[in-house]
Scaffold this motif. Sequence first.
Motif, PDB file in Angstrom:
ATOM      1  N   ARG A  93      -7.366   6.596  -0.162  1.00 41.45           N
ATOM      2  CA  ARG A  93      -5.936   8.067   0.209  1.00 41.45           C
ATOM      3  C   ARG A  93      -7.050   9.160   0.663  1.00 41.45           C
TER       4      ARG A  93
ATOM      5  N   SER B 259      -6.553 -12.442  -3.641  1.00 43.03           N
ATOM      6  CA  SER B 259      -6.598 -11.975  -4.389  1.00 43.03           C
ATOM      7  C   SER B 259      -7.627 -10.428  -4.287  1.00 43.03           C
ATOM      8  N   MET B 260      -8.752 -10.555  -4.186  1.00 42.33           N
ATOM      9  CA  MET B 260      -9.221  -9.345  -3.358  1.00 42.33           C
ATOM     10  C   MET B 260      -8.322  -8.143  -2.728  1.00 42.33           C
TER      11      MET B 260
ATOM     12  N   GLU C  25      -5.228  -8.381  -1.763  1.00 43.09           N
ATOM     13  CA  GLU C  25      -3.754  -8.369  -2.497  1.00 43.09           C
ATOM     14  C   GLU C  25      -4.757  -6.804  -3.103  1.00 43.09           C
ATOM     15  N   ALA C  26      -5.635  -6.731  -4.041  1.00 46.28           N
ATOM     16  CA  ALA C  26      -6.515  -5.952  -5.049  1.00 46.28           C
ATOM     17  C   ALA C  26      -6.611  -4.219  -3.821  1.00 46.28           C
ATOM     18  N   SER C  27      -7.263  -4.475  -2.992  1.00 44.04           N
ATOM     19  CA  SER C  27      -7.220  -4.039  -1.462  1.00 44.04           C
ATOM     20  C   SER C  27      -6.152  -2.562  -1.197  1.00 44.04           C
ATOM     21  N   SER C  28      -5.249  -3.691  -1.112  1.00 40.51           N
ATOM     22  CA  SER C  28      -4.083  -3.722  -0.495  1.00 40.51           C
ATOM     23  C   SER C  28      -2.121  -2.719  -1.611  1.00 40.51           C
ATOM     24  N   ASP C  29      -2.644  -2.858  -2.528  1.00 42.29           N
ATOM     25  CA  ASP C  29      -2.320  -2.559  -4.077  1.00 42.29           C
ATOM     26  C   ASP C  29      -3.289  -1.111  -4.037  1.00 42.29           C
ATOM     27  N   LEU C  30      -4.244  -0.646  -3.791  1.00 48.75           N
ATOM     28  CA  LEU C  30      -4.327   0.214  -4.320  1.00 48.75           C
ATOM     29  C   LEU C  30      -4.401   1.449  -2.931  1.00 48.75           C
ATOM     30  N   GLY C  31      -3.701   0.985  -2.063  1.00 54.30           N
ATOM     31  CA  GLY C  31      -3.400   2.454  -1.413  1.00 54.30           C
ATOM     32  C   GLY C  31      -4.229   1.887   0.341  1.00 54.30           C
ATOM     33  N   ALA C  32      -5.068   0.689   0.719  1.00 59.50           N
ATOM     34  CA  ALA C  32      -5.616   0.590   1.599  1.00 59.50           C
ATOM     35  C   ALA C  32      -4.631   0.532   2.458  1.00 59.50           C
ATOM     36  N   SER C  33      -4.931   0.667   3.688  1.00 57.77           N
ATOM     37  CA  SER C  33      -4.166  -0.295   5.142  1.00 57.77           C
ATOM     38  C   SER C  33      -4.761  -1.084   5.646  1.00 57.77           C
TER      39      SER C  33
ATOM     40  N   THR D 187     -13.057  -2.081   4.261  1.00 54.76           N
ATOM     41  CA  THR D 187     -13.888  -2.010   3.125  1.00 54.76           C
ATOM     42  C   THR D 187     -14.746  -2.982   2.258  1.00 54.76           C
ATOM     43  N   VAL D 188     -13.680  -4.123   2.819  1.00 55.69           N
ATOM     44  CA  VAL D 188     -13.637  -4.911   0.957  1.00 55.69           C
ATOM     45  C   VAL D 188     -14.070  -6.350   2.366  1.00 55.69           C
TER      46      VAL D 188
ATOM     47  N   ASN E 130       0.955   0.015  -9.455  1.00 54.82           N
ATOM     48  CA  ASN E 130      -0.409  -0.854  -8.822  1.00 54.82           C
ATOM     49  C   ASN E 130      -0.474  -1.942  -9.344  1.00 54.82           C
TER      50      ASN E 130
ATOM     51  N   PHE F 206      -5.098  -7.879 -11.981  1.00 52.82           N
ATOM     52  CA  PHE F 206      -5.385  -9.110 -11.778  1.00 52.82           C
ATOM     53  C   PHE F 206      -5.213 -10.031 -12.414  1.00 52.82           C
TER      54      PHE F 206
ATOM     55  N   GLN G 262      -8.624   0.082   6.928  1.00 55.38           N
ATOM     56  CA  GLN G 262      -8.941   0.113   5.523  1.00 55.38           C
ATOM     57  C   GLN G 262      -9.706  -1.054   4.618  1.00 55.38           C
ATOM     58  N   THR G 263      -8.989  -2.342   4.553  1.00 58.45           N
ATOM     59  CA  THR G 263      -9.018  -3.286   3.577  1.00 58.45           C
ATOM     60  C   THR G 263     -10.811  -3.814   4.950  1.00 58.45           C
TER      61      THR G 263
ATOM     62  N   ASN H  18       0.998  -1.258   0.223  1.00 59.39           N
ATOM     63  CA  ASN H  18       0.285   0.177   0.109  1.00 59.39           C
ATOM     64  C   ASN H  18       0.850   1.124  -0.265  1.00 59.39           C
TER      65      ASN H  18
END
Lengths: 333, 313
Positions: free
Chosen positions: A104, B213-214, B216-224, B231-232, A79, A82, B227-228, A74
């Motif tokens: 953010r 992967s979901m 991972e996607a959340s953390s990839d997009l910048g979520a702590s 929200t997920v 980015n 997937f 937050q993951t 994060n």
Amino acid sequence: MTAAVEFRNVTRHFGPVRAVDGVDLTIAEGSFFAMLGPSGSGKTTCLRLISGFDAPTSGEIRIFGEDSGHVPPNRRNVNTVFQDYALFPHMTVRDNVAYGLMVRGVDKATRRNKAEEMLSLVKLAGYGDRKPGQLSGGQRQRVALARALVNEPRVLLLDEPLGALDLKLRESMQDELKALQQRLGITFVFVTHDQGEALSMADQVAVFANGKVAQVGSPTDIYERPATKFVADFVGSSNVLPPALSRQFGGPDAWCSLRPEAIRVVEGAGQVTGTAGSARYLGAGTKLSVHLGRSEDMEISVVLPPGQAVPAPGTTVALQPMSGALHVMAGEK
Amino acid sequence: MTTRPATLPVRGPGDRLSDLFWRRPRLLLALLIGPPLLWLGVVYLGSLFALLLQSFYSIDEFSGLVVPEFTLKTYAELIRPSNFDIILRTVMMAAAVTAGCIVIAFPIAYYAARYARGRWKAAFYLGVMLPLWSSYLVKVYAWKLILAKEGIVTWAAEGTHTSGILNALLSLPVIGGNSLSTSYIGTWIVFVYVWIPYMILPMQAALERVPTSMIEASSDLGASSGQTLRTVILPLALPGVVAGSIFTFSLTLGDYIIPQIVGSSRLFIGQAVYTLQGTAGNIPLAAAFAVVPIAVMLVYLAIAKRMGAFDAL
């Protein structure tokens, strides 16, 4: 030009398995880079090391010069698209795309505008209110792309981006991805096991085998001048000639590769003589296998141009390489 | 070349039956679900209907006999303060037990769904199910001993010099009491213990369906990670949480043994039904009380549906 991503002697071990084994790699900024290899070759692990879902056992991963091997995903300005898209099923397409902005703390109006902008970039304007479940595979792929691009990453990673699409859609997406990359100027790194995809989209290709990089180069390098037997065989089925056979074909005493379409076939005896075997019609030519059953049971495949008569099985034929087609594989001793 | 028939011969009655079912798939379906449907319709819905009917009768106060005439008098009795207190107490307890189960079950279910593999997964299932194999009464009495004034908890609190905390807890208004085994806190602890497997299992099933992967996607997009989670993970696990809470909520609403053994002697719905239909012989009021959990559950499900808990199904 700075390197977008740099691997310095990177290894990643899973117990006794060396998934990535001493990889050195430099990905130039603004390039469209392919990591090509069969499954289990370490290419996906390398991608996960860049995104931060995995950390190297040893070695350094530098992203724009900063040692990033142990920075959480994060906090990386990278980015990922997937393989299964990983869209959030409980959110609308717009909320999916705006997710990176939402976490953010970007305000709602800006988020909305930016998401719409991204959706029109991937030609999905007007789909914002739908749920991912209501979209086709190709549309979901575009949403995943828009979602990954919304944060304006410095490197975009794509994990087998076209794997789940049918052939027709895959070809049009290849063109679109290439055009998008050129327009945005972002470094794209993608993983694939499909050599056609790697050769047609990428500026640079790294071929992976057994956790190591077998060869890095432009698509032409990889295809026409493979460095090892593995690359020759994996990237488009070149004929691999042992030193003795290379000499027969008029080449040096070394391992050589010879592309099937760079061989002329004449009926009767000649420099290298063999027996015609089975033929397979490919549309743009006919692939013929020729047995050189003398010292060893060697088989050479040849692509005959359209219009040339296909020799009947059992006919004696002479093979003649086109000039300059024989290429020495530097990686084989 | 030998000539072989295009159609194979029928080998016996089994084949003929199989042919019949192949031609008429609905017949097979009817045979399979007919008996259970009949049982469900007659025994289950029938008795539920009889219960509903009884609740609209009333009791003659002089003779003590049931008057089989339609009236809402019995339902009016439900909202009399003494009866309404019982309903309120039970619903509050069910809500508190459900909340407690969610909070305690989540980390366990999350661990089991995401990290436990092989042997540890088996150990998890065994650990969750094992308490269900022993007698419910034995467990409740065991808890009474644990929570009693002379019990293990008091003893342990004295040994660790934390009696102050225990006493502060017991001196809380309403939920406190003389000892844990005679307070609402004690009842709550035992309820949570007894019903928690019913929360862990559906929660774990729901969390297992959230692809890695979901996250991972959340953390990839910048979520702590927080937050993951918000929200997920939680929204996707919600159907499992709702399924689990249906169990914990309705089981607490209907139970009449735990509050009788552990807790202040004030009545819960189950106990009210038990005494009314037994010693008091007031079947209509007992029936009306029994309708309350059904009504509460229907309202609960309607709210859950409106909140979108079933959207991800």
